[in-house]
Design an enzyme around this catalytic site. Structure first.
Site, PDB file in Angstrom:
ATOM      1  N   LYS A 180       0.865  -1.178   0.000  1.00 62.12           N
ATOM      2  CA  LYS A 180       0.000   0.000   0.000  1.00 62.12           C
ATOM      3  C   LYS A 180       0.901   1.227   0.000  1.00 62.12           C
ATOM      4  O   LYS A 180       1.485   1.581   1.023  1.00 62.12           O
ATOM      5  CB  LYS A 180      -0.902  -0.005   1.241  1.00 62.12           C
ATOM      6  CG  LYS A 180      -1.931   1.101   1.208  1.00 62.12           C
ATOM      7  CD  LYS A 180      -1.475   2.299   2.030  1.00 62.12           C
ATOM      8  CE  LYS A 180      -2.422   3.428   1.836  1.00 62.12           C
ATOM      9  NZ  LYS A 180      -1.756   4.607   1.168  1.00 62.12           N
ATOM     10  N   GLY A 233       6.818   5.484   8.172  1.00 64.88           N
ATOM     11  CA  GLY A 233       6.012   6.696   8.120  1.00 64.88           C
ATOM     12  C   GLY A 233       6.067   7.416   9.445  1.00 64.88           C
ATOM     13  O   GLY A 233       7.025   7.256  10.228  1.00 64.88           O
ATOM     14  N   SER A 234       5.054   8.182   9.719  1.00 67.52           N
ATOM     15  CA  SER A 234       5.061   9.020  10.914  1.00 67.52           C
ATOM     16  C   SER A 234       4.815   8.204  12.177  1.00 67.52           C
ATOM     17  O   SER A 234       4.254   7.106  12.128  1.00 67.52           O
ATOM     18  CB  SER A 234       3.953  10.070  10.791  1.00 67.52           C
ATOM     19  OG  SER A 234       2.698   9.402  10.732  1.00 67.52           O
ATOM     20  N   ASN A 235       5.207   8.796  13.292  1.00 68.71           N
ATOM     21  CA  ASN A 235       4.977   8.123  14.585  1.00 68.71           C
ATOM     22  C   ASN A 235       3.500   7.945  14.868  1.00 68.71           C
ATOM     23  O   ASN A 235       3.073   6.904  15.381  1.00 68.71           O
ATOM     24  CB  ASN A 235       5.649   8.924  15.699  1.00 68.71           C
ATOM     25  CG  ASN A 235       7.151   8.746  15.691  1.00 68.71           C
ATOM     26  OD1 ASN A 235       7.811   9.076  14.701  1.00 68.71           O
ATOM     27  ND2 ASN A 235       7.692   8.191  16.756  1.00 68.71           N
ATOM     28  N   THR A 236       2.719   8.977  14.532  1.00 63.83           N
ATOM     29  CA  THR A 236       1.269   8.903  14.800  1.00 63.83           C
ATOM     30  C   THR A 236       0.663   7.665  14.162  1.00 63.83           C
ATOM     31  O   THR A 236      -0.018   6.879  14.805  1.00 63.83           O
ATOM     32  CB  THR A 236       0.583  10.156  14.234  1.00 63.83           C
ATOM     33  OG1 THR A 236       1.231  11.307  14.756  1.00 63.83           O
ATOM     34  CG2 THR A 236      -0.896  10.171  14.592  1.00 63.83           C
ATOM     35  N   VAL A 237       0.963   7.481  12.885  1.00 61.39           N
ATOM     36  CA  VAL A 237       0.386   6.355  12.154  1.00 61.39           C
ATOM     37  C   VAL A 237       1.061   5.050  12.547  1.00 61.39           C
ATOM     38  O   VAL A 237       0.412   4.018  12.731  1.00 61.39           O
ATOM     39  CB  VAL A 237       0.492   6.585  10.638  1.00 61.39           C
ATOM     40  CG1 VAL A 237      -0.008   5.365   9.880  1.00 61.39           C
ATOM     41  CG2 VAL A 237      -0.313   7.814  10.234  1.00 61.39           C
ATOM     42  N   GLU A 255       9.352   1.885  11.114  1.00 62.53           N
ATOM     43  CA  GLU A 255      10.421   2.868  11.030  1.00 62.53           C
ATOM     44  C   GLU A 255       9.758   4.227  10.918  1.00 62.53           C
ATOM     45  O   GLU A 255       8.957   4.436  10.002  1.00 62.53           O
ATOM     46  CB  GLU A 255      11.345   2.585   9.854  1.00 62.53           C
ATOM     47  CG  GLU A 255      12.283   1.422  10.116  1.00 62.53           C
ATOM     48  CD  GLU A 255      13.107   1.586  11.405  1.00 62.53           C
ATOM     49  OE1 GLU A 255      13.330   0.587  12.090  1.00 62.53           O
ATOM     50  OE2 GLU A 255      13.498   2.729  11.735  1.00 62.53           O
ATOM     51  N   CYS A 289      13.411  11.284   6.926  1.00 63.47           N
ATOM     52  CA  CYS A 289      13.396  10.944   8.351  1.00 63.47           C
ATOM     53  C   CYS A 289      14.778  11.119   8.939  1.00 63.47           C
ATOM     54  O   CYS A 289      14.947  11.319  10.125  1.00 63.47           O
ATOM     55  CB  CYS A 289      12.940   9.513   8.520  1.00 63.47           C
ATOM     56  SG  CYS A 289      13.940   8.411   7.551  1.00 63.47           S
ATOM     57  N   GLU A 390       9.120  16.759  15.004  1.00 64.16           N
ATOM     58  CA  GLU A 390       9.576  16.583  13.621  1.00 64.16           C
ATOM     59  C   GLU A 390       8.775  17.513  12.713  1.00 64.16           C
ATOM     60  O   GLU A 390       7.553  17.467  12.683  1.00 64.16           O
ATOM     61  CB  GLU A 390       9.381  15.145  13.178  1.00 64.16           C
ATOM     62  CG  GLU A 390       9.853  14.890  11.755  1.00 64.16           C
ATOM     63  CD  GLU A 390       9.582  13.489  11.305  1.00 64.16           C
ATOM     64  OE1 GLU A 390       8.423  13.057  11.323  1.00 64.16           O
ATOM     65  OE2 GLU A 390      10.548  12.794  10.930  1.00 64.16           O
TER      66      GLU A 390
HETATM   67  N1  NAI Z   1      12.022   6.174   9.903  1.00 60.90           N
HETATM   68  C1  NAI Z   1      12.042   6.115   8.587  1.00 60.90           C
HETATM   69  O1  NAI Z   1      12.760   5.296   7.995  1.00 60.90           O
HETATM   70  C2  NAI Z   1      11.153   7.027   7.794  1.00 60.90           C
HETATM   71  C3  NAI Z   1      10.150   7.759   8.394  1.00 60.90           C
HETATM   72  N2  NAI Z   1       9.342   8.564   7.635  1.00 60.90           N
HETATM   73  C4  NAI Z   1       8.333   9.362   8.305  1.00 60.90           C
HETATM   74  O2  NAI Z   1       7.110   9.372   7.548  1.00 60.90           O
HETATM   75  C5  NAI Z   1       6.490  10.653   7.676  1.00 60.90           C
HETATM   76  C6  NAI Z   1       6.243  11.240   6.305  1.00 60.90           C
HETATM   77  O3  NAI Z   1       5.735  10.274   5.448  1.00 60.90           O
HETATM   78  P1  NAI Z   1       4.158  10.117   5.298  1.00 60.90           P
HETATM   79  O4  NAI Z   1       3.859   9.217   4.150  1.00 60.90           O
HETATM   80  O5  NAI Z   1       3.503  11.443   5.351  1.00 60.90           O
HETATM   81  O6  NAI Z   1       3.797   9.342   6.648  1.00 60.90           O
HETATM   82  P2  NAI Z   1       2.347   8.864   7.094  1.00 60.90           P
HETATM   83  O7  NAI Z   1       2.561   8.233   8.394  1.00 60.90           O
HETATM   84  O8  NAI Z   1       1.309   9.913   6.957  1.00 60.90           O
HETATM   85  O9  NAI Z   1       1.956   7.740   6.005  1.00 60.90           O
HETATM   86  C7  NAI Z   1       2.783   6.626   5.838  1.00 60.90           C
HETATM   87  C8  NAI Z   1       1.969   5.523   5.204  1.00 60.90           C
HETATM   88  O10 NAI Z   1       0.950   5.139   6.104  1.00 60.90           O
HETATM   89  C9  NAI Z   1      -0.309   5.198   5.455  1.00 60.90           C
HETATM   90  N3  NAI Z   1      -1.324   5.503   6.468  1.00 60.90           N
HETATM   91  C10 NAI Z   1      -1.900   6.697   6.746  1.00 60.90           C
HETATM   92  N4  NAI Z   1      -2.800   6.557   7.740  1.00 60.90           N
HETATM   93  C11 NAI Z   1      -2.783   5.238   8.097  1.00 60.90           C
HETATM   94  C12 NAI Z   1      -3.468   4.455   9.074  1.00 60.90           C
HETATM   95  N5  NAI Z   1      -4.384   4.994   9.893  1.00 60.90           N
HETATM   96  N6  NAI Z   1      -3.182   3.140   9.172  1.00 60.90           N
HETATM   97  C13 NAI Z   1      -2.254   2.576   8.351  1.00 60.90           C
HETATM   98  N7  NAI Z   1      -1.582   3.253   7.401  1.00 60.90           N
HETATM   99  C14 NAI Z   1      -1.848   4.566   7.284  1.00 60.90           C
HETATM  100  C15 NAI Z   1      -0.134   6.270   4.426  1.00 60.90           C
HETATM  101  O11 NAI Z   1      -1.104   6.152   3.408  1.00 60.90           O
HETATM  102  C16 NAI Z   1       1.273   5.975   3.929  1.00 60.90           C
HETATM  103  O12 NAI Z   1       1.228   4.927   2.990  1.00 60.90           O
HETATM  104  C17 NAI Z   1       7.438  11.490   8.498  1.00 60.90           C
HETATM  105  O13 NAI Z   1       7.036  11.453   9.848  1.00 60.90           O
HETATM  106  C18 NAI Z   1       8.775  10.781   8.367  1.00 60.90           C
HETATM  107  O14 NAI Z   1       9.616  10.983   9.464  1.00 60.90           O
HETATM  108  C19 NAI Z   1       9.463   8.687   6.281  1.00 60.90           C
HETATM  109  C20 NAI Z   1      10.473   7.967   5.651  1.00 60.90           C
HETATM  110  C21 NAI Z   1      11.377   7.119   6.356  1.00 60.90           C
HETATM  111  C1  6NA Z   2      13.519   6.005   5.247  1.00 62.02           C
HETATM  112  C2  6NA Z   2      14.378   7.172   5.162  1.00 62.02           C
HETATM  113  C3  6NA Z   2      15.563   6.798   4.443  1.00 62.02           C
HETATM  114  C4  6NA Z   2      16.572   7.831   4.458  1.00 62.02           C
HETATM  115  C5  6NA Z   2      17.469   7.592   3.374  1.00 62.02           C
HETATM  116  C6  6NA Z   2      18.534   8.620   3.307  1.00 62.02           C
HETATM  117  O1  6NA Z   2      18.741   9.365   4.281  1.00 62.02           O
HETATM  118  O2  6NA Z   2      19.145   8.655   2.266  1.00 62.02           O
END
Ligand code: NAI
Ligand code: 6NA
Length: 488
Positions: A180, A233-237, A255, A289, A390
């Site tokens: 997804k 994705g985000s911590n919330t989700v 992650e 991230c 963040e």
């Molecule tokens: N730690 C890591 O490796 C990474 C973390 N992130 C984090 O992701 C965030 C930005 O990316 P976004 O896509 O906006 O994050 P997001 O958390 O809004 O969405 C991530 C995924 O979860 C899905 N999603 C949304 N609501 C959901 C729910 N209730 N249940 C299950 N899935 C749901 C979204 O459609 C998307 O596919 C930032 O907080 C960033 O720090 C992004 C990339 C890498």
């Molecule tokens: C999931 C986030 C990946 C970070 C990859 C980078 O810093 O190049």
């Protein structure tokens, strides 16, 4: 006004077929550099669509798991070759859909090619050990088995690399997959899945469902026939996903966010530190991230560092990611732009000093895009919102410190623990930093962003569920160990 030519509709991928959602609803994926440009239409799916995909994945897994790792790896090699052949097209789609520069998009797509080839090779590596039994007539050993059906929930900021660094190990270790993607980058994801389709994976081994995260993503987390869920994705989700998976006994991997520090010591190469702070904090419009957001600078070099930083930031060209002159593109969406702008206002309201940027770019070519200036605050208190939460945008918070000990204490004063950097030549600083920084990715004289696919990647504290992705660490999540004892 951009005159829109024919815009393609992209479909879900279920059991080897491209199919419309049962809802017959689609949503537009638009270009954040020009909101009048529709990149493509994607399915706005329902749970019924997800159930179809999971059923197909479950059926296919029975035979997929019986193939050898070598054979499964051959499919990944073919997908890698196809993705490499389509690199420019898919990178352009990424730039048009989520805004990162074309150069970064091409590099990320090539990273996807490398990851596919890396895990194709994992198909021939050992998966267990022989362990001497206390019974000398017995043979005891370990082996590994796939989880079954794996749900992959991915973000928009690395729309090729992240889905692939989850799907490739899942597949080579014998799982089938339901992906997804984030809606903001679903056209890009569809083109990646086209490469898997062309590689000839057996029907049902790879599936993709597009739709609202709260419906399809949550549906994956809840689905009784999904044995493992890997989320970025985000911590919330992430917490919603982890809770739902835990409650039904499914394996899950999260992650999530970061609030990554860079420490600039008084003996640092300041030009290198400035370059690393700008690249780490502002590339991809700060939407990583692993992006740098807190900048701790020893007082002896603070003013010189700040002057150098401002002089370099002033030179950055903001614009459409397809323009070869552009250094920084738009935010991914109007919502993300407004989030960044709200944090900037909060920084000012809480007393931080805005020393560069801080405004939306709205004139001329920027009028139809979601652009914000690179933004730098100083006199930031560690307890201010912009130093704790963040932002996921091009915002840097400068904080003056009077010792490396103070810098380490403040750098660790966060709920996150993803990535951290120090610029110094002093071996005592280096060893203290490596030993004491609470981060899963530790960089010395290098920026906080940038992970290498062959090495473990993941966070500490609230940045992660504490597994590791990528490299040979990925096998730990996508398989279960069996300990076996055999007697004649
Ligand atoms: N730690 C890591 O490796 C990474 C973390 N992130 C984090 O992701 C965030 C930005 O990316 P976004 O896509 O906006 O994050 P997001 O958390 O809004 O969405 C991530 C995924 O979860 C899905 N999603 C949304 N609501 C959901 C729910 N209730 N249940 C299950 N899935 C749901 C979204 O459609 C998307 O596919 C930032 O907080 C960033 O720090 C992004 C990339 C890498
Ligand atoms: C999931 C986030 C990946 C970070 C990859 C980078 O810093 O190049």
């Amino acid at each position: 006004m951009t005159v829109q030519t024919e815009v393609k509709t992209y479909f879900n991928y279920i059991n080897g077929e491209w199919v419309s959602s049962v809802t017959n609803e689609v949503e537009a994926s638009i270009n954040p550099a020009n909101k009048n440009e529709v990149v493509g239409y994607i399915q706005r799916s329902s749970i019924e669509d997800l159930n179809e995909a999971v059923a197909a994945a479950k059926r296919a897994q029975k035979s997929w798991r019986k193939r050898s790792g070598v054979e499964r790896g051959e499919y990944l090699y073919r997908a890698a070759d196809i993705l490499e052949r389509r690199l420019e097209e898919i990178a352009e789609t990424m730039t048009r859909e989520m805004g990162k520069t074309f150069g970064e998009a091409k590099a990320e797509t090539m990273r996807g090619v490398h990851i596919l080839r890396y895990y194709a090779g994992e198909g021939v590596r050992k998966i267990g050990d022989v362990i001497p039994s206390s019974d000398n007539e017995a043979l005891m050993f370990t082996t590994r088995v796939p989880l079954g059906v794996v749900g992959v929930i991915s973000p928009w900021n690395f729309p090729v690399a992240i889905p692939i660094w989850k799907m490739a190990p899942a597949l080579v270790y014998g799982n089938t997959v339901v992906l997804k993607p984030a809606s903001e980058a679903a056209v890009t994801a569809a083109k990646v899945i086209e490469c898997f389709h062309e590689a000839g994976f057996p029907k049902g081994v790879v599936n993709m469902i597009c739709g609202p995260g709260s419906v399809i993503g949550q549906g994956i987390a809840n689905h009784p026939d999904i044995n493992g869920v890997t989320f970025t994705g985000s911590n919330t989700v992430g917490k919603l996903v982890g809770k739902a998976a835990f409650e039904r006994g499914a394996k899950y991997q999260l992650e999530m966010g970061g609030k990554n520090p860079v420490i600039v010591a008084k003996d640092a190469d300041l030009d290198l530190a400035v370059e690393g702070t700008i690249n780490g904090g502002l590339r991809s419009t700060g939407q990583k991230c692993t992006a740098t957001s807190r900048v701790f600078v020893e007082s002896e070099v603070y003013e010189t560092f700040k002057e150098k930083l401002l002089a370099k930031v002033k030179q950055l060209k903001i614009g459409n990611g397809m323009d070869s002159e552009t250094w920084m593109g738009p935010c991914v969406s109007e919502a993300q732009l407004n989030t960044v702008l709200s944090y900037i206002e909060k920084g000012k309201a809480e007393g931080a000093d805005l020393i560069y940027g801080g405004k939306r770019c709205i004139e001329g070519e920027f009028a139809n895009g979601f652009y914000v200036e690179p933004t730098i605050f100083e006199n930031v208190d560690i307890n201010m919102t912009i130093a704790r939460e963040e932002i996921f945008g091009p915002v840097l918070a400068l904080i003056k410190v009077h010792s490396i000990e103070e810098a380490l204490e403040l750098a660790n004063d966060t709920e996150y623990g993803l990535s951290a950097s120090i610029y110094t030549k002093d071996i005592r600083n280096i060893l203290s930093f490596i030993n004491e920084i609470e981060a899963g990715l530790v960089k010395v004289n290098a920026e906080t962003a940038g992970v290498e696919f062959q090495a473990p990647f993941g966070g500490m504290k609230q940045s992660s569920s504490h597994s590791r992705e990528q490299g040979q660490a990925a096998i730990e999540f996508f398989t279960s160990i069996k300990t076996v004892l055999v007697k004649a």
